[in-house]
Design a protein around this motif. Structure first.
Motif, PDB file in Angstrom:
ATOM      1  N   GLY A  22       0.779  -1.231   0.000  1.00 51.66           N
ATOM      2  CA  GLY A  22       0.000   0.000   0.000  1.00 51.66           C
ATOM      3  C   GLY A  22       0.810   1.280   0.000  1.00 51.66           C
ATOM      4  O   GLY A  22       0.258   2.371  -0.012  1.00 51.66           O
ATOM      5  N   LYS A  23       2.136   1.168   0.000  1.00 48.37           N
ATOM      6  CA  LYS A  23       3.010   2.349   0.058  1.00 48.37           C
ATOM      7  C   LYS A  23       3.853   2.447  -1.206  1.00 48.37           C
ATOM      8  O   LYS A  23       4.253   1.443  -1.783  1.00 48.37           O
ATOM      9  CB  LYS A  23       3.961   2.240   1.254  1.00 48.37           C
ATOM     10  CG  LYS A  23       3.265   2.001   2.576  1.00 48.37           C
ATOM     11  CD  LYS A  23       3.128   3.283   3.335  1.00 48.37           C
ATOM     12  CE  LYS A  23       2.602   3.055   4.730  1.00 48.37           C
ATOM     13  NZ  LYS A  23       1.221   3.354   4.910  1.00 48.37           N
ATOM     14  N   VAL A  24       4.173   3.687  -1.594  1.00 52.54           N
ATOM     15  CA  VAL A  24       5.066   3.903  -2.731  1.00 52.54           C
ATOM     16  C   VAL A  24       6.491   3.584  -2.279  1.00 52.54           C
ATOM     17  O   VAL A  24       6.985   4.154  -1.318  1.00 52.54           O
ATOM     18  CB  VAL A  24       4.987   5.363  -3.237  1.00 52.54           C
ATOM     19  CG1 VAL A  24       5.997   5.599  -4.359  1.00 52.54           C
ATOM     20  CG2 VAL A  24       3.577   5.697  -3.685  1.00 52.54           C
ATOM     21  N   THR A  25       7.132   2.652  -2.991  1.00 53.01           N
ATOM     22  CA  THR A  25       8.483   2.248  -2.621  1.00 53.01           C
ATOM     23  C   THR A  25       9.526   2.638  -3.665  1.00 53.01           C
ATOM     24  O   THR A  25      10.722   2.570  -3.393  1.00 53.01           O
ATOM     25  CB  THR A  25       8.555   0.727  -2.372  1.00 53.01           C
ATOM     26  OG1 THR A  25       8.134   0.047  -3.559  1.00 53.01           O
ATOM     27  CG2 THR A  25       7.666   0.328  -1.205  1.00 53.01           C
ATOM     28  N   ALA A  26       9.079   3.012  -4.864  1.00 51.87           N
ATOM     29  CA  ALA A  26      10.013   3.440  -5.911  1.00 51.87           C
ATOM     30  C   ALA A  26       9.256   4.306  -6.915  1.00 51.87           C
ATOM     31  O   ALA A  26       8.059   4.122  -7.121  1.00 51.87           O
ATOM     32  CB  ALA A  26      10.630   2.237  -6.614  1.00 51.87           C
ATOM     33  N   THR A  27       9.988   5.251  -7.521  1.00 54.27           N
ATOM     34  CA  THR A  27       9.407   6.162  -8.508  1.00 54.27           C
ATOM     35  C   THR A  27      10.344   6.259  -9.700  1.00 54.27           C
ATOM     36  O   THR A  27      11.568   6.267  -9.530  1.00 54.27           O
ATOM     37  CB  THR A  27       9.245   7.574  -7.901  1.00 54.27           C
ATOM     38  OG1 THR A  27       8.445   7.481  -6.731  1.00 54.27           O
ATOM     39  CG2 THR A  27       8.592   8.526  -8.880  1.00 54.27           C
TER      40      THR A  27
END
Length: 106
Positions: A83-88
């Motif tokens: 549920g979390k952004v871990t890479a962009t």
């Protein structure tokens, strides 16, 4: 499995509540680099079925989702785990670079 198009209503159910890691492609119809990447995303989606889901959000149709995650340029890819952004990743990539980025981000 082909990439899944999501909207503001089903984003959380498909992305943030997923037990499988999810790559979200923020794109727009007028975006040339987005169109270049689309077949690569489809191919990687098929190739990595079960390991990662590929989800697409059209920011012109669903601007609130892009705004929620601070998307300012296209294409923008976000990796979600738990549920979390871990890479962009911003900007277009070829298929190999996309595959490498996903594997590194998993």
């Amino acid at each position: 499995m082909a990439a899944i198009n999501v909207n503001e209503d089903d984003f959380d159910g498909v992305v943030t509540e997923s037990e499988t890691p999810v790559v979200v492609d923020f794109w727009a119809e007028w975006c040339g680099p987005c169109k270049q990447m689309s077949p690569h995303l489809e191919a990687v989606s098929e190739e990595m079925t079960g390991k990662v889901k590929i989800v697409k959000v059209n920011v012109d149709d669903y601007p609130l989702v892009g705004a929620r995650y601070g998307v300012r340029g296209l294409p923008t890819l976000l990796m979600f785990k738990g549920g979390k952004v871990t890479a962009t990743r911003n900007g277009a990539m070829n298929r190999q670079a996309l595959t490498d980025w996903i594997k590194q981000s998993l």
